[in-house]
Design an enzyme around this catalytic site. Structure first.
Site, PDB file in Angstrom:
ATOM      1  N   ASP A  36       0.471  -1.182   0.062  1.00  0.00           N
ATOM      2  CA  ASP A  36      -0.214  -0.041   0.039  1.00  0.00           C
ATOM      3  C   ASP A  36       0.785   1.515  -0.046  1.00  0.00           C
ATOM      4  OD1 ASP A  36      -3.375   0.308   0.662  1.00  0.00           O
ATOM      5  OD2 ASP A  36      -1.595   2.233   1.106  1.00  0.00           O
ATOM      6  N   ALA A  85      -5.893  -1.755  -4.391  1.00  0.00           N
ATOM      7  CA  ALA A  85      -5.518  -0.314  -4.447  1.00  0.00           C
ATOM      8  C   ALA A  85      -5.738   0.550  -5.575  1.00  0.00           C
ATOM      9  CB  ALA A  85      -4.421  -0.595  -5.059  1.00  0.00           C
ATOM     10  N   SER A  88     -10.648   5.838  -5.339  1.00  0.00           N
ATOM     11  CA  SER A  88     -11.571   5.494  -5.830  1.00  0.00           C
ATOM     12  C   SER A  88     -12.501   6.379  -5.283  1.00  0.00           C
ATOM     13  CB  SER A  88     -11.613   4.759  -4.143  1.00  0.00           C
ATOM     14  OG  SER A  88     -11.468   4.823  -2.896  1.00  0.00           O
ATOM     15  N   THR A 103      -2.797   5.071 -11.323  1.00  0.00           N
ATOM     16  CA  THR A 103      -2.860   3.987 -10.341  1.00  0.00           C
ATOM     17  C   THR A 103      -3.386   3.587 -10.923  1.00  0.00           C
ATOM     18  OG1 THR A 103      -2.618   5.446  -8.302  1.00  0.00           O
ATOM     19  CG2 THR A 103      -3.576   3.526  -8.169  1.00  0.00           C
ATOM     20  N   THR A 135     -16.282  -2.528  -9.871  1.00  0.00           N
ATOM     21  CA  THR A 135     -16.846  -1.710  -9.086  1.00  0.00           C
ATOM     22  C   THR A 135     -18.027  -1.399 -10.372  1.00  0.00           C
ATOM     23  OG1 THR A 135     -17.841   0.420  -8.626  1.00  0.00           O
ATOM     24  CG2 THR A 135     -16.168   0.579 -10.465  1.00  0.00           C
ATOM     25  N   ASP A 136     -19.683  -1.085 -10.431  1.00  0.00           N
ATOM     26  CA  ASP A 136     -20.999  -1.309 -10.521  1.00  0.00           C
ATOM     27  C   ASP A 136     -20.682  -0.036 -11.518  1.00  0.00           C
ATOM     28  OD1 ASP A 136     -20.930   0.722  -8.513  1.00  0.00           O
ATOM     29  OD2 ASP A 136     -23.378  -0.094  -7.719  1.00  0.00           O
ATOM     30  N   LYS A 200     -16.287   9.358   2.160  1.00  0.00           N
ATOM     31  CA  LYS A 200     -17.758   8.542   1.548  1.00  0.00           C
ATOM     32  C   LYS A 200     -19.116   9.398   2.258  1.00  0.00           C
ATOM     33  CE  LYS A 200     -14.541   6.975  -1.741  1.00  0.00           C
ATOM     34  NZ  LYS A 200     -14.105   5.855  -1.181  1.00  0.00           N
ATOM     35  N   VAL A 217     -26.252  16.752   0.749  1.00  0.00           N
ATOM     36  CA  VAL A 217     -26.835  15.879  -0.061  1.00  0.00           C
ATOM     37  C   VAL A 217     -27.204  16.397  -1.198  1.00  0.00           C
ATOM     38  CG1 VAL A 217     -29.059  14.665  -0.410  1.00  0.00           C
ATOM     39  CG2 VAL A 217     -28.155  14.991   1.410  1.00  0.00           C
ATOM     40  N   TYR A 218     -26.584  15.369  -2.586  1.00  0.00           N
ATOM     41  CA  TYR A 218     -25.927  15.982  -3.721  1.00  0.00           C
ATOM     42  C   TYR A 218     -26.955  16.450  -3.928  1.00  0.00           C
ATOM     43  CZ  TYR A 218     -21.067  14.978  -2.784  1.00  0.00           C
ATOM     44  OH  TYR A 218     -19.561  15.351  -2.475  1.00  0.00           O
ATOM     45  N   ARG A 306     -23.273  16.728  -7.845  1.00  0.00           N
ATOM     46  CA  ARG A 306     -21.900  16.245  -8.341  1.00  0.00           C
ATOM     47  C   ARG A 306     -22.428  15.988  -9.854  1.00  0.00           C
ATOM     48  NH1 ARG A 306     -20.446  10.295  -6.634  1.00  0.00           N
ATOM     49  NH2 ARG A 306     -19.753  11.437  -5.636  1.00  0.00           N
TER      50      ARG A 306
HETATM   51  P1  NAD Z   1      -9.988   2.976  -0.330  1.00  0.00           P
HETATM   52  O1  NAD Z   1      -9.785   4.710  -1.391  1.00  0.00           O
HETATM   53  O2  NAD Z   1     -10.544   3.297   1.069  1.00  0.00           O
HETATM   54  O3  NAD Z   1      -8.582   2.701  -0.292  1.00  0.00           O
HETATM   55  C1  NAD Z   1      -7.086   2.716  -1.209  1.00  0.00           C
HETATM   56  C2  NAD Z   1      -6.286   1.880  -1.046  1.00  0.00           C
HETATM   57  O4  NAD Z   1      -5.677   2.438  -2.091  1.00  0.00           O
HETATM   58  C3  NAD Z   1      -5.222   2.883  -0.371  1.00  0.00           C
HETATM   59  O5  NAD Z   1      -4.809   2.152   1.130  1.00  0.00           O
HETATM   60  C4  NAD Z   1      -4.267   3.505  -0.957  1.00  0.00           C
HETATM   61  O6  NAD Z   1      -3.417   4.047  -0.002  1.00  0.00           O
HETATM   62  C5  NAD Z   1      -4.090   2.542  -1.915  1.00  0.00           C
HETATM   63  N1  NAD Z   1      -3.783   2.562  -3.025  1.00  0.00           N
HETATM   64  C6  NAD Z   1      -3.855   3.808  -4.198  1.00  0.00           C
HETATM   65  N2  NAD Z   1      -2.769   4.545  -4.797  1.00  0.00           N
HETATM   66  C7  NAD Z   1      -2.369   2.740  -4.592  1.00  0.00           C
HETATM   67  C8  NAD Z   1      -0.484   3.165  -5.237  1.00  0.00           C
HETATM   68  N3  NAD Z   1      -0.136   3.981  -6.707  1.00  0.00           N
HETATM   69  N4  NAD Z   1      -0.055   2.240  -4.971  1.00  0.00           N
HETATM   70  C9  NAD Z   1      -0.810   1.442  -3.814  1.00  0.00           C
HETATM   71  N5  NAD Z   1      -1.406   1.475  -2.812  1.00  0.00           N
HETATM   72  C10 NAD Z   1      -1.877   2.821  -3.559  1.00  0.00           C
HETATM   73  O7  NAD Z   1     -10.174   2.339  -1.108  1.00  0.00           O
HETATM   74  P2  NAD Z   1     -12.171   1.849  -0.924  1.00  0.00           P
HETATM   75  O8  NAD Z   1     -13.164   1.990  -0.568  1.00  0.00           O
HETATM   76  O9  NAD Z   1     -11.307   0.499  -0.214  1.00  0.00           O
HETATM   77  O10 NAD Z   1     -11.690   0.990  -2.586  1.00  0.00           O
HETATM   78  C11 NAD Z   1     -10.980  -0.497  -2.290  1.00  0.00           C
HETATM   79  C12 NAD Z   1     -11.053  -1.025  -3.942  1.00  0.00           C
HETATM   80  O11 NAD Z   1     -12.825  -1.771  -4.137  1.00  0.00           O
HETATM   81  C13 NAD Z   1     -10.919  -0.173  -5.071  1.00  0.00           C
HETATM   82  O12 NAD Z   1     -10.373  -0.661  -6.143  1.00  0.00           O
HETATM   83  C14 NAD Z   1     -12.128   0.086  -5.967  1.00  0.00           C
HETATM   84  O13 NAD Z   1     -12.265   0.777  -6.760  1.00  0.00           O
HETATM   85  C15 NAD Z   1     -12.979  -0.707  -5.694  1.00  0.00           C
HETATM   86  N6  NAD Z   1     -14.759  -0.378  -4.924  1.00  0.00           N
HETATM   87  C16 NAD Z   1     -14.693   0.357  -3.896  1.00  0.00           C
HETATM   88  C17 NAD Z   1     -16.681   0.401  -3.166  1.00  0.00           C
HETATM   89  C18 NAD Z   1     -17.028   0.767  -2.100  1.00  0.00           C
HETATM   90  O14 NAD Z   1     -18.146   1.319  -2.379  1.00  0.00           O
HETATM   91  N7  NAD Z   1     -15.636   0.789  -1.897  1.00  0.00           N
HETATM   92  C19 NAD Z   1     -17.093  -0.619  -4.499  1.00  0.00           C
HETATM   93  C20 NAD Z   1     -17.037  -1.397  -5.237  1.00  0.00           C
HETATM   94  C21 NAD Z   1     -15.671  -1.736  -5.726  1.00  0.00           C
HETATM   95  P1  TYD Z   2     -20.243   7.812  -2.176  1.00  0.00           P
HETATM   96  O1  TYD Z   2     -20.123   7.945  -1.125  1.00  0.00           O
HETATM   97  O2  TYD Z   2     -19.200   9.015  -3.222  1.00  0.00           O
HETATM   98  O3  TYD Z   2     -20.047   7.620  -3.058  1.00  0.00           O
HETATM   99  P2  TYD Z   2     -20.052   6.899  -5.383  1.00  0.00           P
HETATM  100  O4  TYD Z   2     -19.637   8.363  -5.509  1.00  0.00           O
HETATM  101  O5  TYD Z   2     -19.414   6.050  -5.582  1.00  0.00           O
HETATM  102  O6  TYD Z   2     -21.709   6.551  -5.141  1.00  0.00           O
HETATM  103  O7  TYD Z   2     -21.599   9.313  -2.998  1.00  0.00           O
HETATM  104  C1  TYD Z   2     -23.029   7.288  -2.358  1.00  0.00           C
HETATM  105  C2  TYD Z   2     -24.177   8.583  -2.972  1.00  0.00           C
HETATM  106  O8  TYD Z   2     -23.703   9.520  -2.146  1.00  0.00           O
HETATM  107  C3  TYD Z   2     -23.836   9.315  -4.177  1.00  0.00           C
HETATM  108  O9  TYD Z   2     -24.808   9.849  -5.219  1.00  0.00           O
HETATM  109  C4  TYD Z   2     -23.059  10.790  -3.998  1.00  0.00           C
HETATM  110  C5  TYD Z   2     -23.961  10.665  -2.812  1.00  0.00           C
HETATM  111  N1  TYD Z   2     -23.312  12.045  -1.988  1.00  0.00           N
HETATM  112  C6  TYD Z   2     -24.516  13.030  -1.589  1.00  0.00           C
HETATM  113  O10 TYD Z   2     -25.149  13.038  -2.057  1.00  0.00           O
HETATM  114  N2  TYD Z   2     -23.508  14.090  -0.307  1.00  0.00           N
HETATM  115  C7  TYD Z   2     -22.032  13.296   0.005  1.00  0.00           C
HETATM  116  O11 TYD Z   2     -21.512  14.789   0.483  1.00  0.00           O
HETATM  117  C8  TYD Z   2     -20.985  12.426  -1.054  1.00  0.00           C
HETATM  118  C9  TYD Z   2     -19.991  12.580  -0.322  1.00  0.00           C
HETATM  119  C10 TYD Z   2     -22.196  11.822  -1.542  1.00  0.00           C
END
Ligand code: NAD
Ligand code: TYD
Length: 372
Positions: A36, A85, A88, A103, A135-136, A200, A217-218, A306
């Site tokens: 990481d 990684a 995100s 990345t 991701t979706d 998030k 809320v967006y 957004r």
């Molecule tokens: P996150 O942003 O919380 O974590 C990302 C991690 O990757 C961090 O620890 C960061 O330091 C590391 N990183 C970033 N750039 C890097 C690099 N160049 N080399 C090494 N490490 C690096 O993300 P997350 O929410 O845990 O998501 C993880 C994965 O799951 C991502 O690929 C994302 O696209 C996917 N995903 C996330 C969600 C969600 O709801 N969070 C849903 C579906 C898929």
């Molecule tokens: P987010 O957690 O950024 O995930 P994603 O964009 O990957 O779905 O956002 C979830 C939903 O919430 C998305 O429709 C955008 C909205 N949102 C807000 O309304 N207010 C906020 O401050 C954030 C961060 C997201």
């Protein structure tokens, strides 16, 4: 299961850290190496309880560093890569897309190439897997009556984040078709739970409500997401690694669609209940409306939408269910309750993240957020 040697990229991030906790709890004999870069989203504190395990190793480094990745695959004799990684956050990708290209696209390509070289050189072993976590959002947006996304839905990404993930998915498939690399891909819906960085939606709303800051809320809050508790995502990846077919893609979803506004209202209700019932929490969070007998929902504020905001995501997870029997353990009510309880019990984890640098970024990007 025989002793595996896992490389978990992005293991200090939200889902990666939950996955490493899950894996070390369930497969104690396996070697787990985390790679990481510790960007703003990576937090070594999320892995703190694991540092003493002999089978666990943390490597601070970048997935784009070809020399480092090659050495790790060779020296640790890695047979399973679980690739989390990434950059995100959609809003950050709209603001500065470059890091997402570097990345998510180039980093993934570098890992694929290193895996190809390492595993072609080690022809005796047959139990290799490169699992790519996606991701979706690659599928774009749905309207109210559209059926949920299936694995064959066309890619139609809206944000630079989604486009970079879509590109990485294509490269993973190309390495399968061209070089025979043993890959699998999962495309998952929105996750929530412990160790989620408070930029998030869900963790941001919780920490803002506790400080009495606005809940931005967006748009009109009608956008719909399908939420999955993070540990269920980890279990689904485990199933794909053990029972999934090499070369296949699996959609993972929570079957829990809800509008952003309803989700935030539910969170407010849970916080109102928890803070209303505890004098100790009222003392810890005196600026939270629930500590004064009001509702956190009073903080809800509609802000500018957004750009390119996808309206609805929904996942059809039948392929995964039929192949592996996977079903989520948590529903939205139980998962949100667990999440709120975790943030109330772990202020020591999230408070340091709200530092000056992050606060400055929030002020620049959301000038209305946080003002009461
Ligand atoms: P996150 O942003 O919380 O974590 C990302 C991690 O990757 C961090 O620890 C960061 O330091 C590391 N990183 C970033 N750039 C890097 C690099 N160049 N080399 C090494 N490490 C690096 O993300 P997350 O929410 O845990 O998501 C993880 C994965 O799951 C991502 O690929 C994302 O696209 C996917 N995903 C996330 C969600 C969600 O709801 N969070 C849903 C579906 C898929
Ligand atoms: P987010 O957690 O950024 O995930 P994603 O964009 O990957 O779905 O956002 C979830 C939903 O919430 C998305 O429709 C955008 C909205 N949102 C807000 O309304 N207010 C906020 O401050 C954030 C961060 C997201």
């Amino acid at each position: 299961m025989p002793r595996n040697k896992l490389l978990v990229t992005g293991g200090a991030g939200f889902i990666g850290a939950n996955f490493v906790h899950y894996w070390t709890r369930n497969y104690r004999r396996d070697r787990v190496v985390v790679l990481d870069a510790l960007t703003y989203a990576g937090n070594p504190a999320s892995l703190e309880p694991l540092q003493s395990l002999p089978a666990f190793r943390f490597v601070h480094g970048d997935i784009r560093d070809a020399t480092l990745v090659r050495a790790l695959l060779r020296d640790e004799r890695i047979n399973t890569i679980v690739h989390f990684a990434a950059e995100s956050h959609v809003d950050r990708s709209i603001h500065s897309p470059d890091a997402f290209i570097h990345t998510n696209v180039l980093g993934t390509c570098n890992l694929l190439q290193a895996a190809r070289e390492a595993w072609e050189a080690d022809r005796e072993a047959t139990d290799f897997r490169f699992h790519h976590v996606s991701t979706d959002e690659v599928y774009g947006t749905l309207s109210r009556d559209d059926p949920a996304f299936v694995e064959t839905s066309p890619y139609d990404p809206s944000s630079p984040y989604a486009a970079s993930k879509a590109a990485s998915d294509h490269f993973v498939r190309a390495y399968r078709r061209t070089y025979g690399l043993p890959v699998s891909i999962s495309n998952c819906s929105n996750n929530y739970g412990p160790y989620h960085f408070p930029e998030k939606l869900i963790p941001l709303m919780i920490v803002n409500a506790l400080s009495g800051a606005k809940l931005p809320v967006y748009g009109d809050g009608s956008n719909v997401r399908d939420w999955l508790f993070v540990e269920d995502h980890c279990r689904a990846i485990d199933r794909i690694l053990r029972q999934g077919t090499v070369g296949e893609t699996y959609n993972i979803g929570g079957g829990a669609e809800i509008s952003n506004l309803d989700l935030v209202r539910n969170l407010c209700r849970l916080l109102d209940e928890a803070i209303g019932a505890s004098r100790a929490l009222q003392g810890t969070y005196p600026d939270c409306p629930a500590a004064r007998g009001s509702s956190c929902a009073d903080l809800i504020t509609f802000v500018a939408d957004r750009p390119g905001h996808d309206w609805r995501y929904a996942m059809d997870a039948a392929k995964l269910r039929n192949a592996t029997g996977f079903q989520p353990d948590e529903n939205l009510v139980s998962g949100l309750r667990k999440t709120v309880q975790w943030y109330l019990a772990n202020e020591g984890w999230w408070r340091p993240l709200l530092d000056a640098r992050y606060a400055k970024w929030v002020r620049q990007n959301y000038p209305d957020a946080g003002r009461t």
